[in-house]
Design a protein around this motif. Sequence first.
Motif, PDB file in Angstrom:
ATOM      1  N   VAL A  13       0.837  -1.193   0.000  1.00 42.08           N
ATOM      2  CA  VAL A  13       0.000   0.000   0.000  1.00 42.08           C
ATOM      3  C   VAL A  13       0.869   1.239   0.000  1.00 42.08           C
ATOM      4  CG1 VAL A  13      -1.951  -1.109   1.157  1.00 42.08           C
ATOM      5  CG2 VAL A  13      -0.234   0.052   2.528  1.00 42.08           C
ATOM      6  N   GLY A  14       0.320   2.303  -0.542  1.00 40.92           N
ATOM      7  CA  GLY A  14       0.946   3.617  -0.498  1.00 40.92           C
ATOM      8  C   GLY A  14       0.109   4.484   0.418  1.00 40.92           C
ATOM      9  N   LEU A  15       0.655   4.823   1.574  1.00 40.85           N
ATOM     10  CA  LEU A  15      -0.068   5.649   2.540  1.00 40.85           C
ATOM     11  C   LEU A  15       0.090   7.129   2.220  1.00 40.85           C
ATOM     12  CD1 LEU A  15       0.963   3.965   5.918  1.00 40.85           C
ATOM     13  CD2 LEU A  15      -1.173   3.658   4.652  1.00 40.85           C
ATOM     14  N   SER A  16      -0.895   7.899   2.635  1.00 39.09           N
ATOM     15  CA  SER A  16      -0.799   9.351   2.519  1.00 39.09           C
ATOM     16  C   SER A  16       0.344   9.846   3.401  1.00 39.09           C
ATOM     17  CB  SER A  16      -2.121   9.990   2.959  1.00 39.09           C
ATOM     18  OG  SER A  16      -2.421   9.623   4.302  1.00 39.09           O
ATOM     19  N   SER A  17       0.832  11.032   3.124  1.00 42.49           N
ATOM     20  CA  SER A  17       1.970  11.564   3.878  1.00 42.49           C
ATOM     21  C   SER A  17       1.650  11.755   5.356  1.00 42.49           C
ATOM     22  CB  SER A  17       2.469  12.866   3.262  1.00 42.49           C
ATOM     23  OG  SER A  17       1.423  13.807   3.225  1.00 42.49           O
ATOM     24  N   ASP A  18       0.368  11.913   5.707  1.00 37.12           N
ATOM     25  CA  ASP A  18       0.007  12.025   7.126  1.00 37.12           C
ATOM     26  C   ASP A  18      -0.289  10.655   7.752  1.00 37.12           C
ATOM     27  OD1 ASP A  18      -2.467  11.382   6.078  1.00 37.12           O
ATOM     28  OD2 ASP A  18      -3.475  13.194   6.807  1.00 37.12           O
ATOM     29  N   THR A  38       2.874  -5.314  -6.052  1.00 38.96           N
ATOM     30  CA  THR A  38       4.291  -4.987  -5.931  1.00 38.96           C
ATOM     31  C   THR A  38       4.435  -3.557  -5.406  1.00 38.96           C
ATOM     32  OG1 THR A  38       4.486  -4.038  -8.145  1.00 38.96           O
ATOM     33  CG2 THR A  38       4.819  -6.442  -7.944  1.00 38.96           C
ATOM     34  N   PRO A  39       5.606  -3.219  -4.876  1.00 39.94           N
ATOM     35  CA  PRO A  39       5.816  -1.831  -4.453  1.00 39.94           C
ATOM     36  C   PRO A  39       5.637  -0.836  -5.599  1.00 39.94           C
ATOM     37  CG  PRO A  39       7.559  -3.228  -3.580  1.00 39.94           C
ATOM     38  CD  PRO A  39       6.751  -4.068  -4.524  1.00 39.94           C
ATOM     39  N   ALA A  40       6.091  -1.203  -6.791  1.00 41.41           N
ATOM     40  CA  ALA A  40       5.964  -0.305  -7.952  1.00 41.41           C
ATOM     41  C   ALA A  40       4.494  -0.036  -8.286  1.00 41.41           C
ATOM     42  CB  ALA A  40       6.684  -0.897  -9.157  1.00 41.41           C
ATOM     43  N   GLU A  41       3.661  -1.069  -8.209  1.00 37.44           N
ATOM     44  CA  GLU A  41       2.228  -0.885  -8.483  1.00 37.44           C
ATOM     45  C   GLU A  41       1.576   0.016  -7.436  1.00 37.44           C
ATOM     46  OE1 GLU A  41       0.252  -4.658  -8.751  1.00 37.44           O
ATOM     47  OE2 GLU A  41       1.420  -5.284 -10.490  1.00 37.44           O
ATOM     48  N   ALA A  42       1.909  -0.206  -6.171  1.00 35.48           N
ATOM     49  CA  ALA A  42       1.339   0.617  -5.101  1.00 35.48           C
ATOM     50  C   ALA A  42       1.782   2.068  -5.230  1.00 35.48           C
ATOM     51  CB  ALA A  42       1.736   0.058  -3.740  1.00 35.48           C
ATOM     52  N   LEU A  43       3.043   2.277  -5.578  1.00 39.51           N
ATOM     53  CA  LEU A  43       3.576   3.624  -5.764  1.00 39.51           C
ATOM     54  C   LEU A  43       2.860   4.338  -6.901  1.00 39.51           C
ATOM     55  CD1 LEU A  43       5.748   5.713  -4.975  1.00 39.51           C
ATOM     56  CD2 LEU A  43       7.252   4.609  -6.642  1.00 39.51           C
ATOM     57  N   HIS A  86      -3.424   8.946  -7.568  1.00 42.54           N
ATOM     58  CA  HIS A  86      -4.459   9.524  -6.717  1.00 42.54           C
ATOM     59  C   HIS A  86      -4.003  10.832  -6.068  1.00 42.54           C
ATOM     60  CE1 HIS A  86      -6.118   5.379  -6.948  1.00 42.54           C
ATOM     61  NE2 HIS A  86      -7.226   6.087  -7.067  1.00 42.54           N
ATOM     62  N   GLY A  87      -2.880  11.363  -6.532  1.00 46.92           N
ATOM     63  CA  GLY A  87      -2.447  12.688  -6.092  1.00 46.92           C
ATOM     64  C   GLY A  87      -1.482  12.725  -4.930  1.00 46.92           C
ATOM     65  N   GLU A  88      -1.019  11.567  -4.448  1.00 41.96           N
ATOM     66  CA  GLU A  88      -0.061  11.565  -3.340  1.00 41.96           C
ATOM     67  C   GLU A  88       1.347  11.642  -3.918  1.00 41.96           C
ATOM     68  OE1 GLU A  88       1.294  12.073   0.140  1.00 41.96           O
ATOM     69  OE2 GLU A  88      -0.867  11.722  -0.026  1.00 41.96           O
ATOM     70  N   ALA A  89       2.003  12.775  -3.715  1.00 45.07           N
ATOM     71  CA  ALA A  89       3.316  13.014  -4.319  1.00 45.07           C
ATOM     72  C   ALA A  89       4.421  12.149  -3.714  1.00 45.07           C
ATOM     73  CB  ALA A  89       3.683  14.485  -4.172  1.00 45.07           C
ATOM     74  N   ASP A  90       4.351  11.881  -2.439  1.00 45.36           N
ATOM     75  CA  ASP A  90       5.417  11.150  -1.762  1.00 45.36           C
ATOM     76  C   ASP A  90       4.821  10.114  -0.804  1.00 45.36           C
ATOM     77  OD1 ASP A  90       8.021  10.482  -1.119  1.00 45.36           O
ATOM     78  OD2 ASP A  90       8.200  12.042   0.412  1.00 45.36           O
ATOM     79  N   PRO A  91       4.207   9.054  -1.337  1.00 48.06           N
ATOM     80  CA  PRO A  91       3.548   8.069  -0.475  1.00 48.06           C
ATOM     81  C   PRO A  91       4.543   7.244   0.341  1.00 48.06           C
ATOM     82  CG  PRO A  91       3.532   7.308  -2.734  1.00 48.06           C
ATOM     83  CD  PRO A  91       4.090   8.702  -2.749  1.00 48.06           C
ATOM     84  N   ILE A  92       4.068   6.751   1.457  1.00 48.32           N
ATOM     85  CA  ILE A  92       4.845   5.868   2.310  1.00 48.32           C
ATOM     86  C   ILE A  92       4.444   4.441   1.944  1.00 48.32           C
ATOM     87  CG2 ILE A  92       5.268   5.151   4.688  1.00 48.32           C
ATOM     88  CD1 ILE A  92       4.330   8.098   5.408  1.00 48.32           C
ATOM     89  N   LEU A  93       5.398   3.650   1.471  1.00 46.86           N
ATOM     90  CA  LEU A  93       5.098   2.282   1.043  1.00 46.86           C
ATOM     91  C   LEU A  93       5.212   1.318   2.218  1.00 46.86           C
ATOM     92  CD1 LEU A  93       6.888   2.070  -2.396  1.00 46.86           C
ATOM     93  CD2 LEU A  93       4.474   2.457  -1.925  1.00 46.86           C
ATOM     94  N   LEU A  94       4.269   0.373   2.257  1.00 45.27           N
ATOM     95  CA  LEU A  94       4.186  -0.564   3.359  1.00 45.27           C
ATOM     96  C   LEU A  94       3.586  -1.866   2.862  1.00 45.27           C
ATOM     97  CD1 LEU A  94       4.083  -0.933   6.584  1.00 45.27           C
ATOM     98  CD2 LEU A  94       1.748  -0.126   6.368  1.00 45.27           C
TER      99      LEU A  94
END
Length: 75
Positions: free
Chosen positions: A28-33, A43-48, A54-62
Amino acid sequence: MREKSQNQESVKPIDLTGVLKSYVNRWVGLSSDQTRVEGSGATPAEALADAKSHGEADPILLFVPAVSGAYVLRQ
């Protein structure tokens, strides 16, 4: 036990259990908050890519494991 210096902030845990329960065994790519899932994938690439679409410039991958807990590995 070490004492916390005056300039250190306390780190507060974030309970993502409810947010992540639909994403077991996925990236998953989490919002910056760190409160919303903005994208997911196998895969991480797909989640990124999904999170960025969806507009998240710098998502946190998990990665969301099926079982949460601690693992101790011994040789």
